[in-house]
Design a protein around this motif. Structure first.
Motif, short mmCIF file in Angstrom:
data_model
loop_
_atom_site.label_atom_id
_atom_site.label_comp_id
_atom_site.label_asym_id
_atom_site.label_seq_id
_atom_site.Cartn_x
_atom_site.Cartn_y
_atom_site.Cartn_z
N CYS A 125 0.82 -1.21 0.00
CA CYS A 125 0.00 0.00 0.00
C CYS A 125 0.86 1.26 0.00
N GLU A 126 0.41 2.25 -0.78
CA GLU A 126 1.00 3.58 -0.92
C GLU A 126 2.26 3.59 -1.78
N GLN A 127 2.65 2.45 -2.34
CA GLN A 127 3.77 2.47 -3.28
C GLN A 127 3.25 2.79 -4.69
N SER A 128 3.98 3.61 -5.41
CA SER A 128 3.64 3.92 -6.80
C SER A 128 4.46 3.00 -7.69
N ILE A 129 3.78 2.14 -8.42
CA ILE A 129 4.46 1.03 -9.11
C ILE A 129 3.99 0.90 -10.55
N THR A 130 4.61 -0.03 -11.26
CA THR A 130 4.16 -0.46 -12.59
C THR A 130 3.87 -1.95 -12.54
N LEU A 131 2.67 -2.33 -13.01
CA LEU A 131 2.31 -3.75 -13.08
C LEU A 131 2.38 -4.22 -14.52
N LEU A 132 2.99 -5.38 -14.75
CA LEU A 132 2.98 -6.02 -16.06
C LEU A 132 2.17 -7.31 -15.94
N LEU A 133 1.23 -7.49 -16.88
CA LEU A 133 0.36 -8.66 -16.84
C LEU A 133 0.78 -9.69 -17.88
N ALA A 134 0.42 -10.94 -17.63
CA ALA A 134 0.81 -12.03 -18.52
C ALA A 134 0.04 -12.01 -19.83
N ASP A 135 -1.15 -11.38 -19.83
CA ASP A 135 -2.00 -11.39 -21.03
C ASP A 135 -2.22 -9.97 -21.53
N GLU A 136 -2.46 -9.87 -22.84
CA GLU A 136 -2.81 -8.59 -23.44
C GLU A 136 -4.28 -8.28 -23.12
N ILE A 137 -4.50 -7.31 -22.27
CA ILE A 137 -5.87 -6.92 -21.92
C ILE A 137 -6.02 -5.43 -22.18
N ASP A 138 -7.11 -5.06 -22.83
CA ASP A 138 -7.35 -3.65 -23.11
C ASP A 138 -7.61 -2.93 -21.78
N THR A 139 -6.65 -2.14 -21.36
CA THR A 139 -6.73 -1.45 -20.07
C THR A 139 -6.29 0.00 -20.27
N SER A 140 -6.99 0.92 -19.61
CA SER A 140 -6.63 2.32 -19.76
C SER A 140 -6.84 3.06 -18.44
N ARG A 141 -6.45 4.33 -18.43
CA ARG A 141 -6.64 5.15 -17.23
C ARG A 141 -8.11 5.15 -16.83
N GLY A 142 -8.36 4.99 -15.54
CA GLY A 142 -9.73 4.92 -15.05
C GLY A 142 -10.14 3.50 -14.71
N ASP A 143 -9.43 2.52 -15.27
CA ASP A 143 -9.70 1.13 -14.90
C ASP A 143 -9.07 0.83 -13.55
N MET A 144 -9.49 -0.26 -12.93
CA MET A 144 -8.90 -0.64 -11.64
C MET A 144 -8.53 -2.12 -11.68
N ILE A 145 -7.33 -2.43 -11.22
CA ILE A 145 -6.88 -3.82 -11.15
C ILE A 145 -7.01 -4.29 -9.71
N VAL A 146 -7.68 -5.44 -9.54
CA VAL A 146 -7.89 -6.00 -8.20
C VAL A 146 -7.52 -7.48 -8.24
N LYS A 147 -7.36 -8.08 -7.09
CA LYS A 147 -7.17 -9.52 -7.06
C LYS A 147 -8.48 -10.20 -7.43
N SER A 148 -8.39 -11.30 -8.18
CA SER A 148 -9.60 -11.96 -8.68
C SER A 148 -10.48 -12.49 -7.56
N SER A 149 -9.88 -12.72 -6.39
CA SER A 149 -10.67 -13.22 -5.26
C SER A 149 -11.29 -12.09 -4.43
N GLU A 150 -11.03 -10.82 -4.84
CA GLU A 150 -11.50 -9.69 -4.03
C GLU A 150 -12.16 -8.63 -4.89
N VAL A 151 -12.98 -9.05 -5.84
CA VAL A 151 -13.58 -8.10 -6.78
C VAL A 151 -14.73 -7.34 -6.10
N PRO A 152 -14.70 -6.00 -6.12
CA PRO A 152 -15.82 -5.24 -5.54
C PRO A 152 -17.00 -5.23 -6.50
#
Length: 422
Positions: free
Chosen positions: A291-318
């Protein structure tokens, strides 16, 4: 060999209370006694104090930074100060005490994990004391220290201290404030701030700084769900570097929880799933981020993602919501208008919103819930918004990062309110 010093992390705290109860002097004393003040700054306020005919250095001048504040002798804007003790770093917010600056206090309190409520020992628990305590509780500050100040003007009386403590506890029980600690002190003379002094020997508890040193840091007291609003998609354009041809990193700040390589994640709102291929900080692989770290995430799959999206753990989806109930502090001079459309900015995502209802307004002096048709500046109310686009939000009490939002006037792009989702 040098012994390793234990790091207690960063603590953001707020000082609040009635006008002229010594908030600025308390902060000045903390900075002075922890030897945080630069010599030229101390010299400048010493000269100012002398010009005003004061017998001692007025430490409140350290935080009353605006000329208008100094002329009126009250704090108007939120003043932030920083200091370190070697084991912990601190950010202090000095919030105004006047009711007309409620919005300033709410702003200052929104990032604090602890609040010091000052009470003048001569005056006891006042309306302002109750108002500030309720506001601190409302914005989710989990820990309160009630500092009964100006004990030097109350003959350092234990009886006075115990009477005020009892009165405050009675109030706190009514509004549900739980974690409270009490301390008698004199900010002017420095008793029980950093050093114990010689005048409060009947008090056997820790000094104020000792309390601050062991207070829990934010995000340390319970497990939080991982929340990562995407701020920017990084696609380096360097044809000479083949390693960067397929680089696609999602940059942002971890608002809650932690993430590590191999974790299964879901991108919202698309709902597409992937796994974390790399976690980078400043271009360096770190494997796991918190928490509070500013980071870069790289994902294993090509997924259309842009500013405004949110990445969460699949077991903790709001859940996606198109209507939210929230506590709102109105900050604009123009009243909140039911007929208008506002823009709600939640993390990095915006949604147009209509005010569906004002459930009630909070009388900040009596703490009563009263009916209201409109909200004026500094009003605090429980309202319901209907959203044009869904948001993935958490209750504010569970997550202050994804449970909060600001309200924007689309006509001028000004921030007109702040909200906490219930």
């Amino acid at each position: 060999m040098t012994a390793q010093v234990e790091d207690h992390g960063l603590l953001r705290f707020l000082t609040c209370g009635s006008v002229d109860d010594g908030k600025s002097t308390l902060i000045g004393r903390l900075l002075f006694d922890t030897k945080t003040i630069l010599a030229d700054t101390l010299s400048a306020i010493a000269k100012t104090s002398e010009k005003r005919g004061m017998g001692a250095v007025d430490l409140s001048l350290l935080t009353d930074g605006l000329q208008a504040e100094r002329e009126q002798g009250i704090t108007i804007d939120v003043a932030y100060r920083y200091f370190s003790t070697g084991t912990r770093k601190y950010i202090i917010a000095d919030a105004p005490g006047h009711e007309q600056y409620t919005r300033n206090m709410v702003t200052a309190a929104s990032t604090a994990n602890l609040a010091i409520i000052l009470i003048d020992a001569r005056k006891g628990v006042l309306t302002q004391t109750r108002r500030h305590s309720k506001l601190a509780s409302l914005v989710g500050i989990p820990h309160l220290i009630v500092a009964i100040n100006k004990m030097d003007l109350a003959d350092y009386s234990q009886e006075t201290y115990e009477r005020i403590k009892g009165e405050y506890l009675e109030f706190a029980a009514k509004v549900g404030i739980e974690d409270i600690r009490f301390i008698p002190l004199s900010a002017l003379n420095g008793d029980m701030i950093v050093d114990r002094g010689d005048n409060l020997n009947w008090y056997e508890g820790p000094t104020l700084l000792e309390m601050l040193e062991v207070a829990p840091a934010a995000h340390t007291e319970h497990t939080e769900k991982f929340r990562f609003p995407v701020q920017y998609v990084c696609r380096p354009q360097d044809s000479a570097n083949p390693e960067l041809h397929d680089y696609r990193g999602f940059m942002g700040r971890v608002e809650a929880g932690s993430i590590k390589v191999g974790d299964a994640v879901t991108v919202l709102p698309s709902g597409r799933e992937s796994t974390v291929k790399a976690v980078q900080l400043g271009g360096v692989d770190i494997g796991e981020a918190f928490c509070e770290q500013s980071i870069t995430l790289l994902l294993a799959d090509e997924i259309d993602t842009s500013r405004g999206d949110m990445i969460v753990k699949s077991s903790e989806v709001p859940a996606a919501v198109k209507q939210i109930e929230a506590t709102v502090c109105w900050m604009a001079e123009a009243p909140m208008d039911r007929a208008r459309t506002y823009l709600i900015r939640h993390t990095t995502r915006d949604s147009k919103a209509k005010l569906a209802a004002i459930d009630h307004r909070l009388d900040v002096n009596t703490l009563e819930k009263v009916p209201a048709e409109k909200l004026a500046m500094n009003d605090i109310a429980q309202v319901t918004f209907k959203l044009a686009q869904p948001l993935f939000a958490d209750p504010y009490l569970e997550n202050r990062g994804t449970g909060a939002f600001i309200i924007i006037d689309e006509s001028n792009n000004n921030t007109v309110g702040a909200g906490m989702i219930l």
